[in-house]
Design a protein around this motif. Structure first.
Motif, short mmCIF file in Angstrom:
data_model
loop_
_atom_site.label_atom_id
_atom_site.label_comp_id
_atom_site.label_asym_id
_atom_site.label_seq_id
_atom_site.Cartn_x
_atom_site.Cartn_y
_atom_site.Cartn_z
N GLU A 7 0.82 -1.21 0.00
CA GLU A 7 0.00 0.00 0.00
C GLU A 7 0.86 1.26 0.00
OE1 GLU A 7 -2.60 -0.32 3.31
OE2 GLU A 7 -3.89 -1.83 2.38
N GLU A 8 1.95 1.22 0.75
CA GLU A 8 2.84 2.39 0.81
C GLU A 8 3.43 2.72 -0.56
OE1 GLU A 8 7.07 3.66 2.94
OE2 GLU A 8 5.96 1.92 3.67
N ARG A 9 3.86 1.68 -1.28
CA ARG A 9 4.43 1.90 -2.61
C ARG A 9 3.38 2.43 -3.58
NH1 ARG A 9 9.90 2.25 -2.44
NH2 ARG A 9 10.79 0.53 -1.24
N LEU A 10 2.19 1.82 -3.55
CA LEU A 10 1.15 2.23 -4.48
C LEU A 10 0.66 3.64 -4.20
CD1 LEU A 10 -0.95 -1.05 -4.71
CD2 LEU A 10 0.63 -0.14 -6.38
N VAL A 11 0.43 3.94 -2.92
CA VAL A 11 -0.04 5.28 -2.57
C VAL A 11 1.02 6.32 -2.91
CG1 VAL A 11 -0.71 6.77 -0.65
CG2 VAL A 11 -1.58 4.45 -0.76
N GLY A 12 2.29 6.00 -2.62
CA GLY A 12 3.37 6.94 -2.94
C GLY A 12 3.47 7.19 -4.42
N TYR A 13 3.35 6.14 -5.23
CA TYR A 13 3.41 6.30 -6.68
C TYR A 13 2.29 7.20 -7.17
CZ TYR A 13 2.19 5.21 -11.49
OH TYR A 13 1.83 5.32 -12.79
N PHE A 14 1.07 6.91 -6.74
CA PHE A 14 -0.09 7.64 -7.24
C PHE A 14 -0.02 9.11 -6.85
CE2 PHE A 14 -4.45 9.15 -7.06
CZ PHE A 14 -4.90 8.79 -8.30
N LYS A 15 0.24 9.37 -5.58
CA LYS A 15 0.23 10.76 -5.11
C LYS A 15 1.36 11.57 -5.72
CE LYS A 15 -2.26 10.21 -0.76
NZ LYS A 15 -2.21 10.34 0.71
N ASP A 16 2.54 10.97 -5.80
CA ASP A 16 3.70 11.71 -6.29
C ASP A 16 3.51 12.12 -7.74
OD1 ASP A 16 4.84 11.47 -3.86
OD2 ASP A 16 6.19 9.83 -4.38
N SER A 17 3.15 11.17 -8.61
CA SER A 17 3.09 11.46 -10.04
C SER A 17 1.98 12.45 -10.37
CB SER A 17 2.89 10.17 -10.83
OG SER A 17 1.72 9.49 -10.39
N VAL A 18 0.79 12.22 -9.83
CA VAL A 18 -0.34 13.10 -10.13
C VAL A 18 -0.15 14.47 -9.50
CG1 VAL A 18 -2.83 13.41 -9.90
CG2 VAL A 18 -1.90 11.15 -10.35
N SER A 19 0.29 14.49 -8.27
CA SER A 19 0.44 15.76 -7.56
C SER A 19 1.43 16.68 -8.25
CB SER A 19 0.88 15.49 -6.11
OG SER A 19 1.07 16.69 -5.41
N VAL A 20 2.56 16.12 -8.67
CA VAL A 20 3.59 16.93 -9.32
C VAL A 20 3.05 17.54 -10.61
CG1 VAL A 20 5.80 16.83 -10.53
CG2 VAL A 20 5.55 15.72 -8.31
N MET A 21 2.32 16.74 -11.40
CA MET A 21 1.80 17.24 -12.66
C MET A 21 0.75 18.33 -12.46
SD MET A 21 1.55 14.01 -15.28
CE MET A 21 0.67 12.93 -14.17
N ILE A 22 -0.19 18.09 -11.55
CA ILE A 22 -1.28 19.05 -11.36
C ILE A 22 -0.76 20.36 -10.76
CG2 ILE A 22 -3.44 19.49 -10.11
CD1 ILE A 22 -4.12 16.57 -10.43
N ARG A 23 0.17 20.27 -9.84
CA ARG A 23 0.69 21.50 -9.21
C ARG A 23 1.46 22.37 -10.19
NH1 ARG A 23 2.80 19.82 -3.13
NH2 ARG A 23 0.86 18.85 -2.44
#
Length: 413
Positions: free
Chosen positions: A280-296
């Protein structure tokens, strides 16, 4: 434990596995190449599919299978559009892969005409008993950008010659690749196209996860049983939910392997089981990092259109929408706020903003077969969880009125 870990890591690193669900396409490609190798027929085709769908793995698997099963020998030539930026570089690479070093000593590889003449003579000088040549042109769309497309024309022309048993396979992610070819090149091409799309549904995606974590050598082991049990949708187990979010965000198998690689690396004698928390830690980290960086990093217009899409998705239970609907939602907000916001953008700006969202895979087109539909009316859907999107938007530097508009989306969820 170490042997099991190495088997899983080998499966993750392998580049010649047959993608799940591509058996029919693989058989078509194999039959095409065998008709060239065994019967001396010239052939050409395009293998088309999105990035990470398994095109290269399918080609590698097919070539390896033919080499093991086929008695007739053949020459395999691999070219990549990123490496061969010009026809001259491509010809030089073909010559190096096809001919022994002693034959190239007296050949000026810097001369385009000389190299082309040499290769044409080599390919067409022996009749039906010539050794067959299989050309794989990876990133095929980049070869269409070469001046006058001389290389493509000559290869396709040779594939139609009775005296030259060659097969040309172009691999690309561009659905519009046929439009990139010149008329004279199209006239020499067979117009045969093979399409793969990656996992067709979430169940297929889960089978890919299982096949990676449970290679055939350990398919009946205790480890494999534990993995299958962990991937089941049981109460309190969020792994399937996170995997579904990754699937909705991107069906790229390479990205999936990157996630699973680090999960496999964490295995050791102290932790010999698939750890749910680590997963879960790996999956959550992947999802949040990639999407967050792009949207911001997006502009106010792109973020505003994204909020409008989220409101439409929440209000209509994740039903598809189009640009016209998004602009209407945004216009209502601008009208309500009056002069607090900039004027409504023109359609060209809005279309470019949406194209960027699609390119970033935050928004997905409902179907790739909408070429004749105007861009304003192409159906699409949001590829990000609305709750996650609102949390990311909250951290963006947007006017307070836009932030309030964004957070009011939650009332529809």
């Amino acid at each position: 434990m170490r042997a099991l870990k190495e088997l899983v890591l080998d499966e993750l690193r392998a580049a010649d596995r047959l993608p799940i669900g591509c058996e029919a396409v693989q058989q078509q490609l194999q039959d095409l190449l065998l008709s060239t190798i065994n019967s001396g027929e010239g052939n050409s085709c395009l293998l088309i599919g999105p990035r990470g769908s398994g095109k290269s793995s399918l080609v590698n698997y097919t070539i390896d299978k033919i080499r093991k099963e086929c008695i007739t020998s053949f020459v395999f030539v691999y070219l990549n559009g990123y490496v061969c930026e010009t026809d001259q570089q491509a010809l030089r690479e073909i010559a190096k892969q096809m001919c022994p070093a002693e034959k190239l000593e007296n050949l000026n590889l810097n001369s385009f005409s000389g190299t082309m003449t040499f290769l044409l003579e080599t390919l067409s000088s022996g009749g039906k008993d010539n050794q067959s040549v299989v050309f794989i042109l990876d990133e095929f769309d980049l070869f269409t950008q070469h001046h006058n497309q001389h290389l493509l024309y000559n290869l396709f022309d040779l594939s139609q010659s009775k005296s030259t048993p060659i097969a040309v396979v172009g691999v690309t992610c561009r659905q519009d690749v046929m439009e990139l070819m010149e008329k004279r090149v199209k006239s020499r091409f067979s117009h045969r196209q093979l399409h793969i799309y990656g996992p067709e549904n979430f169940e297929s995606y889960m089978r890919v996860v299982e096949s990676i974590l449970c290679p055939a050598e350990i398919a009946s082991s205790t480890w494999a049983k534990e993995v299958r049990s962990t991937l089941e949708d049981t109460e309190g187990n969020n792994i399937k939910k996170y995997l579904e979010r990754i699937y909705n965000f991107s069906r790229n198998i390479k990205e999936l392997k990157n996630i699973l690689f680090w999960i496999a690396v964490d295995l050791d004698s102290a932790q010999p089981h698939l750890n749910i928390e680590t997963f879960e830690e790996r999956l959550v980290g992947y999802f949040k990092d990639s999407v967050s960086v792009m949207i911001r990093s997006m502009s106010k217009l792109e973020c505003s259109l994204l909020i409008a899409m989220a409101r439409l998705s929440a209000r209509h239970a994740n039903q598809p929408f189009n640009l016209e609907m998004v602009l209407y939602e945004y216009k209502e907000f601008v009208t309500f706020e009056g002069s607090k916001l900039n004027a409504i953008p023109n359609r060209d700006l809005a279309v470019r903003a949406v194209e960027k969202l699609v390119q970033c895979q935050i928004v997905r087109n409902l179907s790739t077969r909408q070429g004749k539909v105007q861009k304003e009316y192409r159906q699409m859907y949001l590829n990000v969880d609305i709750m996650d999107l609102m949390n990311i938007i909250k951290a963006c530097n947007l006017p307070s009125s836009v932030q309030k508009w964004a957070q009011s989306t939650l009332m529809f969820t």
